[in-house]
Design a protein around this motif. Structure first.
Motif, mmCIF file in Angstrom:
data_model
loop_
_atom_site.group_PDB
_atom_site.id
_atom_site.type_symbol
_atom_site.label_atom_id
_atom_site.label_comp_id
_atom_site.label_asym_id
_atom_site.label_seq_id
_atom_site.Cartn_x
_atom_site.Cartn_y
_atom_site.Cartn_z
ATOM 1 N N ALA A 17 -0.297 13.742 -6.884
ATOM 2 C CA ALA A 17 0.123 13.895 -5.494
ATOM 3 C C ALA A 17 1.491 13.263 -5.252
ATOM 4 N N GLY A 18 1.730 12.095 -5.875
ATOM 5 C CA GLY A 18 3.015 11.447 -5.678
ATOM 6 C C GLY A 18 4.178 12.315 -6.107
ATOM 7 N N VAL A 19 4.000 13.020 -7.219
ATOM 8 C CA VAL A 19 5.069 13.881 -7.724
ATOM 9 C C VAL A 19 5.229 15.127 -6.857
ATOM 10 N N THR A 20 4.125 15.723 -6.444
ATOM 11 C CA THR A 20 4.218 16.951 -5.654
ATOM 12 C C THR A 20 4.720 16.688 -4.235
ATOM 13 N N ARG A 84 -2.056 7.130 4.374
ATOM 14 C CA ARG A 84 -1.525 8.380 3.824
ATOM 15 C C ARG A 84 -0.133 8.689 4.377
ATOM 16 N N THR A 85 0.074 8.464 5.669
ATOM 17 C CA THR A 85 1.384 8.754 6.253
ATOM 18 C C THR A 85 2.459 7.851 5.662
ATOM 19 N N THR A 86 2.182 6.554 5.558
ATOM 20 C CA THR A 86 3.178 5.646 4.982
ATOM 21 C C THR A 86 3.384 5.932 3.498
ATOM 22 N N MET A 87 2.346 6.398 2.809
ATOM 23 C CA MET A 87 2.496 6.753 1.401
ATOM 24 C C MET A 87 3.459 7.935 1.247
ATOM 25 N N TYR A 88 3.297 8.956 2.093
ATOM 26 C CA TYR A 88 4.204 10.114 2.052
ATOM 27 C C TYR A 88 5.648 9.670 2.282
ATOM 28 N N ARG A 89 5.857 8.901 3.358
ATOM 29 C CA ARG A 89 7.224 8.516 3.704
ATOM 30 C C ARG A 89 7.839 7.609 2.643
ATOM 31 N N ALA A 90 7.065 6.694 2.084
ATOM 32 C CA ALA A 90 7.588 5.816 1.044
ATOM 33 C C ALA A 90 7.937 6.619 -0.209
ATOM 34 N N PRO A 96 8.302 8.775 -6.500
ATOM 35 C CA PRO A 96 6.862 8.679 -6.753
ATOM 36 C C PRO A 96 6.462 7.495 -7.631
ATOM 37 N N VAL A 97 7.285 7.147 -8.624
ATOM 38 C CA VAL A 97 6.898 6.066 -9.535
ATOM 39 C C VAL A 97 6.942 4.717 -8.830
ATOM 40 N N ALA A 98 8.028 4.448 -8.110
ATOM 41 C CA ALA A 98 8.137 3.180 -7.394
ATOM 42 C C ALA A 98 7.065 3.065 -6.319
ATOM 43 N N ALA A 99 6.799 4.143 -5.590
ATOM 44 C CA ALA A 99 5.769 4.119 -4.561
ATOM 45 C C ALA A 99 4.393 3.896 -5.177
ATOM 46 N N SER A 100 4.152 4.512 -6.333
ATOM 47 C CA SER A 100 2.880 4.332 -7.021
ATOM 48 C C SER A 100 2.696 2.888 -7.460
ATOM 49 N N LEU A 101 3.753 2.293 -8.000
ATOM 50 C CA LEU A 101 3.648 0.908 -8.452
ATOM 51 C C LEU A 101 3.434 -0.038 -7.275
ATOM 52 N N VAL A 160 4.733 -1.111 0.770
ATOM 53 C CA VAL A 160 3.881 -2.302 0.882
ATOM 54 C C VAL A 160 2.859 -2.106 1.997
ATOM 55 N N GLY A 161 3.316 -1.517 3.118
ATOM 56 C CA GLY A 161 2.395 -1.246 4.219
ATOM 57 C C GLY A 161 1.285 -0.307 3.815
ATOM 58 N N SER A 162 1.610 0.717 3.029
ATOM 59 C CA SER A 162 0.602 1.656 2.562
ATOM 60 C C SER A 162 -0.454 0.944 1.727
ATOM 61 N N ALA A 163 -0.015 0.037 0.850
ATOM 62 C CA ALA A 163 -0.964 -0.728 0.032
ATOM 63 C C ALA A 163 -1.896 -1.547 0.909
ATOM 64 N N ALA A 164 -1.349 -2.145 1.957
ATOM 65 C CA ALA A 164 -2.169 -2.962 2.854
ATOM 66 C C ALA A 164 -3.199 -2.113 3.595
ATOM 67 N N PHE A 165 -2.771 -0.957 4.092
ATOM 68 C CA PHE A 165 -3.696 -0.089 4.821
ATOM 69 C C PHE A 165 -4.819 0.405 3.906
ATOM 70 N N TYR A 166 -4.470 0.786 2.679
ATOM 71 C CA TYR A 166 -5.486 1.250 1.750
ATOM 72 C C TYR A 166 -6.441 0.126 1.361
ATOM 73 N N ALA A 167 -5.942 -1.102 1.264
ATOM 74 C CA ALA A 167 -6.808 -2.231 0.927
ATOM 75 C C ALA A 167 -7.884 -2.415 1.990
ATOM 76 N N VAL A 168 -7.491 -2.349 3.244
ATOM 77 C CA VAL A 168 -8.464 -2.473 4.328
ATOM 78 C C VAL A 168 -9.470 -1.329 4.280
ATOM 79 N N SER A 169 -8.981 -0.121 4.000
ATOM 80 C CA SER A 169 -9.885 1.028 3.952
ATOM 81 C C SER A 169 -10.875 0.907 2.798
#
Length: 294
Positions: A17-20, A84-90, A96-101, A160-169
């Motif tokens: 998904a990150g690449v696409t 998901r929204t912050t993941m897309y924008r990041a 994709p690689v930096a956002a994934s890491l 970083v925000g995306s990681a935090a939101f996913y952690a809570v989820s």
């Protein structure tokens, strides 16, 4: 399949998904398919629940189901909307690689939340494995790629925000599954919460009908592929949380970095992978993953 196996399939799906997302950005005229991805997640998970779900309608309609359903709704807002929204924008801004890491920071937040709210106390090697993953992330953050403009800085914050939101989820899903153990149902409820929030937010703003139509503007091949990959990742993740601790599921996602890098070579080109900067941090993340699976 074990919870760890489902976690690895989720990592592969999110890597794709990150690449696409990057490929879809070139032709995007709306939200680059964020809303479409939530629609597909709701459709697939709903079908899985109705066809093979473990929790039937009678159980869902009982008073005992009120609390776990509320938890799934909250998890959906954190993952489907915020995460998901912050993941897309990041991903669009820093690649994709930096956002994934950066999403590997999820265990940093998931660990204390899991301890406090779920009373999950992993073994010492789990903490050590998570520490290696975190070290890899911090190593990469210490020397990120620099490009002109303010966009990259915002991209790192969104990551970083995306990681935090996913952690809570993660923690919310795990808690809900303890009471209502049906991964497909939990995903379905969370996706419905995401859809309701996105449509409501569009309609309550100026030019509501036009904003609502804009949510489904992007429906190209790359947007559909992203939606399918994210839907699969979300569902695999729910199944993983049924039989594996939340910290293990969150940290096994470290392999997403490798999957993203390799798929980036195929779908974007060799320039998508900054090998000298990414492989050492990624190897640290994988070393942590090996400890978690041993």
């Amino acid at each position: 399949m074990t919870g760890e196996g489902f976690a690895l399939l989720a990592a592969l799906s999110y890597g794709l998904a990150g690449v696409t997302i990057v490929r879809g950005k070139a032709s995007a005229r709306g939200d680059n398919g964020v809303f479409l991805s939530v629609v597909l997640t709701a459709a697939v998970s709903g079908a899985l629940w109705l066809g093979w779900g473990q929790v039937r309608l009678a159980a869902v309609a009982s008073l005992d189901a009120v609390e776990p359903i509320a938890v799934f709704l909250a998890a959906g807002l954190f993952s489907m909307v915020l995460g998901r929204t912050t993941m897309y924008r990041a991903t669009e801004q820093i690649g994709p690689v930096a956002a994934s890491l950066l999403r590997r920071l999820t265990p940093v937040i998931a660990l204390p939340i899991g301890v406090v709210f779920l009373a999950e106390f992993p073994a010492a090697q789990t903490y050590f494995g998570a520490g290696l993953v975190i070290a890899g992330v911090m190593l990469h953050i210490g020397r990120p790629a620099r490009t002109p403009g303010d966009g990259p800085g915002l991209g790192w914050l969104l990551g970083v925000g995306s990681a935090a939101f996913y952690a809570v989820s993660y923690v919310l899903r795990s808690h809900g599954l303890d009471q209502l153990p049906d991964a497909a149902f939990g995903t379905f409820i969370g996706a419905l919460a995401g859809l309701a929030w996105m449509m409501g937010a569009a309609l309550t703003r100026a030019g509501g009908p036009a904003r609502l139509r804009r949510l489904l503007t992007d429906r190209g091949p790359w947007h559909w592929l992203t939606a399918a990959a994210l839907s699969a990742g979300q569902i695999f993740q729910f199944f993983a949380l049924k039989s594996a601790p939340v910290v293990v599921v969150a940290t096994l996602g470290s392999l997403e970095v490798f999957f993203t890098a390799l798929l980036g070579v195929v779908l974007i080109g060799a320039g998508a992978v900054t090998a000298r900067r990414i492989w050492l941090p990624a190897l640290l993340a994988v070393a942590g993953t090996v400890l978690l699976m041993s």
